[in-house]
Write an enzyme that holds these catalytic residues in place. Structure first.
Site, short mmCIF file in Angstrom:
data_model
loop_
_atom_site.label_atom_id
_atom_site.label_comp_id
_atom_site.label_asym_id
_atom_site.label_seq_id
_atom_site.Cartn_x
_atom_site.Cartn_y
_atom_site.Cartn_z
N ASP A 85 8.08 5.92 2.95
CA ASP A 85 9.25 5.74 2.09
C ASP A 85 8.82 5.01 0.82
OD1 ASP A 85 8.85 3.11 3.05
OD2 ASP A 85 10.24 3.50 4.70
N ASP A 138 9.67 2.07 -1.92
CA ASP A 138 10.45 0.87 -2.24
C ASP A 138 10.28 0.55 -3.71
OD1 ASP A 138 11.18 0.56 0.45
OD2 ASP A 138 9.30 -0.48 0.88
N ASP A 197 2.93 -10.02 2.02
CA ASP A 197 2.02 -10.42 3.09
C ASP A 197 0.54 -10.15 2.78
OD1 ASP A 197 2.61 -7.71 3.33
OD2 ASP A 197 3.28 -7.83 5.41
#
Ligand code: ATP
Ligand code: MG
Length: 452
Positions: A69, A71, A152
């Site tokens: 997907d 983002d 992260d």
């Protein structure tokens, strides 16, 4: 207002800017980006905001993989984003994002977040931090540099500008991608403490991308793994399923074991993986699921849960029968008990229960290969899932190959051959019928399963 507060808390300007890679360096082409993502970034820019494709999509495109997907990250607040689009809505509380729709496509738009302050500096209620540094809510907005720092791993902090076709790299993610290294941004121990789920993410990305975890990133995991117990069960469940249904679960789990990281990192798998009998079955299940996903088939969380809990359920069933309960009620009680116990730890939705139970309950019916029963089983709406489960049991040493092969063949041959394949009615059947007549009516499909 919030920005000013952030600046007061941090009071520092970027030490150095991002490395900006031109198209020739990163090789990502605009056409590879989903059109809904392009429309979203364009609309935000035209409204005067910054907008980039970010996270997994940039990482995957860079690695020549197809993104799951797309983002988008922007300096517009969720409210401002919502106002730019006709079809958009704000969702989430712990972490507010905006869903923007184009037809059936959906793009998640995230406002740049600020880097994480130490717990004791934290007085802003839009960010809530627990005493041990765990981040409970995270809606403090910041600039792009801060947004990059709170992500992260370095490979997850790359920003693609579709207009200029540039990649902005704040933490050396481009180099790490080239070297196949998964590296935490900032101090790994602190970042894992803020959000222990990052440990599961590390395992998942290392397995999926075939990267190795940088030693400094890996080092604190063994000690911090127990912190996962404090994560809300529903989030843990989602994350675990992402890992197990990533198409790379077998390698991921093997890798975790090899590094001694499976304790606590994969709740529920701990016990299973330390038991040699169950290990064989679980690896067969993971292997099979990986194959299906790679071939473009779906794999359901319910099926995976049925695999993970199969041995527990059988043990519980045996215990029930040992107390004198007859087979069928013992089975249903065992299924309920095992599912309820796991629900406490993992909070998996009740909607999976029906499928899981059907898969389990069907297993004994595969043993019955005479008369009309095999035909009735073929017509069962869950036959396929039950049969797939049987194949895994056979591969994992929990059912005979002969039985699995029989069912494979039974589906392939014509009606005449099917009739020839049927086994003669067992003498036991007649005895059972007599017994049933004596002891009054019993459920139509008495369940009997070999447990050895
Ligand atoms: P996937 O291919 O699984 O979607 P992804 O990297 O896109 O991988 P997402 O969960 O979709 O993962 O998150 C999007 C981005 O948000 C990540 O790339 C990362 O930059 C950031 N992110 C997500 N979860 C965390 C987290 N727990 N801590 C810090 N950053 C995170
Ligand atoms: Mg993603």
């Amino acid at each position: 207002m919030i920005r000013r507060l952030i600046n007061k808390v941090f009071g520092k300007k970027p030490a150095s800017g991002p490395r900006i890679l031109p198209q020739e360096a990163h090789g990502i082409r605009r056409e590879q980006v989903q059109s809904c993502a392009l429309k979203t970034t364009r609309a935000l820019r035209e409204a005067g905001y910054a907008a980039f494709i970010v996270g997994g999509a940039v990482r995957d495109l860079l690695l020549g993989r197809e993104p799951k997907d797309f983002d988008v990250a922007t300096d517009a607040t969720p409210e401002e984003v919502r106002r730019v689009f006709r079809r958009a809505r704000i969702i989430g509380r712990r972490f507010q994002i905006v869903h923007v729709y184009c037809g059936a496509d959906l793009i998640e738009v995230t406002t740049f977040r600020a880097a994480t302050p130490q717990a004791e500096d934290d007085e802003d209620e839009s960010r809530v931090t627990a005493e041990d540094g765990m981040l409970l809510r995270d809606n403090v907005f910041g600039n792009q540099e801060e947004d990059a720092a709170r992500r992260d791993f370095t490979i997850n902090a790359l920003y693609y500008d579709p207009e200029k076709q540039e990649v902005w790299d704040w933490h050396g993610g481009f180099e790490d991608a080239r070297k196949k290294v998964l590296r935490m941004i900032g101090d790994p121990a602190q970042r894992f403490r803020e959000d222990p789920v990052r440990m599961l993410r590390a395992a998942r990305f290392a397995a999926k991308l075939e990267f190795h975890i940088d030693p400094a990133t890996r080092a604190p995991i063994a000690e911090l793994a127990p912190m996962l117990e404090r994560i809300p069960a529903s989030r843990l469940f989602d994350e675990m399923m992402k890992l197990l249904l990533s198409g790379h679960a077998e390698r991921g789990v093997r890798q975790l074991r090899a590094e001694g990281l499976h304790h606590g990192v994969l709740p529920m798998l701990d016990a299973i993986l330390d038991d040699p009998d169950r290990q064989k079955f679980i690896h067969a299940a993971l292997h099979d699921t990986d194959e299906r996903i790679r071939q473009g088939h779906s794999a359901s969380p319910a099926f995976m849960l049925a695999c993970l809990l199969w041995f527990d359920m059988q043990a519980e069933w045996r215990r029930n029968k040992d107390t004198g309960q007859s087979a069928q009620p013992a089975l249903y009680d065992a299924m309920d008990a095992v599912l309820d116990r796991q629900r406490d730890a993992l909070a998996f939705p009740r909607r999976f229960d029906g499928t899981i139970k059907e898969i389990w309950a069907l297993q004994s019916r595969f043993e019955q290969r005479s008369g009309a029963r095999p035909y009735r089983l073929l017509d069962h709406p869950r036959f396929r899932a039950g049969y797939d489960f049987l194949l895994i049991r056979a591969r994992g040493g929990d059912a005979t190959e002969e039985l699995a092969d029989w069912w494979t063949r039974f589906q392939e041959v014509d009606a005449d051959e099917q009739a020839r394949m049927l086994l003669p009615a067992q003498t036991g059947d007649a005895k059972r019928k007599r017994r049933r007549r004596r002891s009054g009516p019993k459920p139509a499909e008495a369940i009997e399963v070999r447990l050895d």
